[in-house]
Design an enzyme around this catalytic site. Sequence first.
Site, PDB file in Angstrom:
ATOM      1  N   HIS A 258       6.240  29.028   6.981  1.00  0.00           N
ATOM      2  CA  HIS A 258       4.985  28.984   5.975  1.00  0.00           C
ATOM      3  C   HIS A 258       4.548  27.433   5.818  1.00  0.00           C
ATOM      4  O   HIS A 258       4.059  27.073   4.844  1.00  0.00           O
ATOM      5  CB  HIS A 258       5.213  29.662   4.704  1.00  0.00           C
ATOM      6  CG  HIS A 258       5.485  31.197   4.697  1.00  0.00           C
ATOM      7  ND1 HIS A 258       6.526  31.706   4.062  1.00  0.00           N
ATOM      8  CD2 HIS A 258       4.941  32.164   5.685  1.00  0.00           C
ATOM      9  CE1 HIS A 258       6.781  33.101   4.156  1.00  0.00           C
ATOM     10  NE2 HIS A 258       5.722  33.239   5.196  1.00  0.00           N
TER      11      HIS A 258
ATOM     12  N   ARG B 289      12.067  42.474   4.492  1.00  0.00           N
ATOM     13  CA  ARG B 289      13.182  41.543   4.755  1.00  0.00           C
ATOM     14  C   ARG B 289      14.143  41.373   3.398  1.00  0.00           C
ATOM     15  O   ARG B 289      13.477  41.332   2.416  1.00  0.00           O
ATOM     16  CB  ARG B 289      12.771  40.148   5.135  1.00  0.00           C
ATOM     17  CG  ARG B 289      12.258  40.100   6.406  1.00  0.00           C
ATOM     18  CD  ARG B 289      11.667  38.805   6.890  1.00  0.00           C
ATOM     19  NE  ARG B 289      10.779  38.766   7.860  1.00  0.00           N
ATOM     20  CZ  ARG B 289       9.740  37.685   7.732  1.00  0.00           C
ATOM     21  NH1 ARG B 289       9.634  36.893   6.765  1.00  0.00           N
ATOM     22  NH2 ARG B 289       8.590  37.769   8.771  1.00  0.00           N
TER      23      ARG B 289
END
Length: 395
Positions: free
Chosen positions: A176, A237
């Site tokens: 990210h 996740r």
Amino acid sequence: MSARNILVINCGSSSIKFALVNEAQSTFPLQGLAERLGSPEAVLHWQLGDTKQSLDIPGADHRAALEKLLPLAQDAAGGKLDGIGHRVVHGGEHFTGSSLINEQVLQAIRDSAQLAPLHNPANLVGIDAAIALFPGLPQVSVFDTAFHQSMPEHAFRYAVPEFLYKEHSVRRYGFHGTSHSYVSKRAAEMTGLPVDDSSWLTAHLGNGCSTCAIVNGESRDTSMGLTPLEGLVMGTRSGDVDPNLHSYLNRTLGWSLEQIDRMLNHDSGLKGLSGLSNDLRTLQEARAAGHAGANLAFEVFCYRLAKSLASMACALPKLDGLIFTGGIGENSTAVRTRTLEHLKLFNFKLDEEANARCTRGVGGEIQAPGSPRVLVVPTNEERQIALDTLALLDA
């Protein structure tokens, strides 16, 4: 000189997200998504100005989809595309910034594929197709990991034998990066602080989630590691678990590494905790209706986020503000409120009206008087990729 047009391409394993970015326009002239590629249901969606259209492209692979969408971008750019910026998930230690694509860069992306086997091969397919269709156009790779290459060794090394790092690249990389970089710069602009004398905690919260400590425009630590599985609770996740969970599940349930890997990446997180969904909007509704699993997922998500932000503060010399971004960070007033309730020692306090106002693309400061700054900053990874591409073209 007329304003330049950059096409930004983000290839997933079965999708292509794209946007045409004009350096003088705040909105995208063209944006869209090709999805379910490789299947009979493959479809191309795009928005040109205010007009939305779709085209069925049954059986189309990445190249076939790009052959359909690239002429759309050419037309929307008035026949003048100046470059293509490609999002590439993993650059390993090869890249500390974006790079003009050449054969050496392509080989380095291939070499990093073992670190991101779901992403880098798909990114390469998009690059190869775009080069074949536009061989004379400058193409740039922008890496999710590059921004975090400024982390000091004590932040990126794992406490494992050195040969695993030296010979097999086992270390923390972070992801990210494009988003964390963009929102920290925007926060500095919004608050009138110089980028090179500012310190931020950032929380990028979507289906994938990560935190970052940013000092003077550089990443000093981040929550994701070798892969995007480390760190926060995410949509599907698990985030951090005991490393011995693998051997425990193998021993007690006979699960293979592939089964455990799939469970941790695709069946865990908000989805696993709630037993309901990986979408926080669905969980908020279920929570309001008294669904115990949805409530547990929400509480674990916020507590683990607060823990991560508190730990990231170790890397900061001062704190100029905490930034929320990403689909959840920009839109969930409840997540922002609950997370800050866990950070009592930082003395964060929210202005409830300002917090409620910052959704659906509206950003701004949301702290109450006397509190350290808290900002909602809508991310714009496509624009950051275009800016990186333009900077390399200028260089």
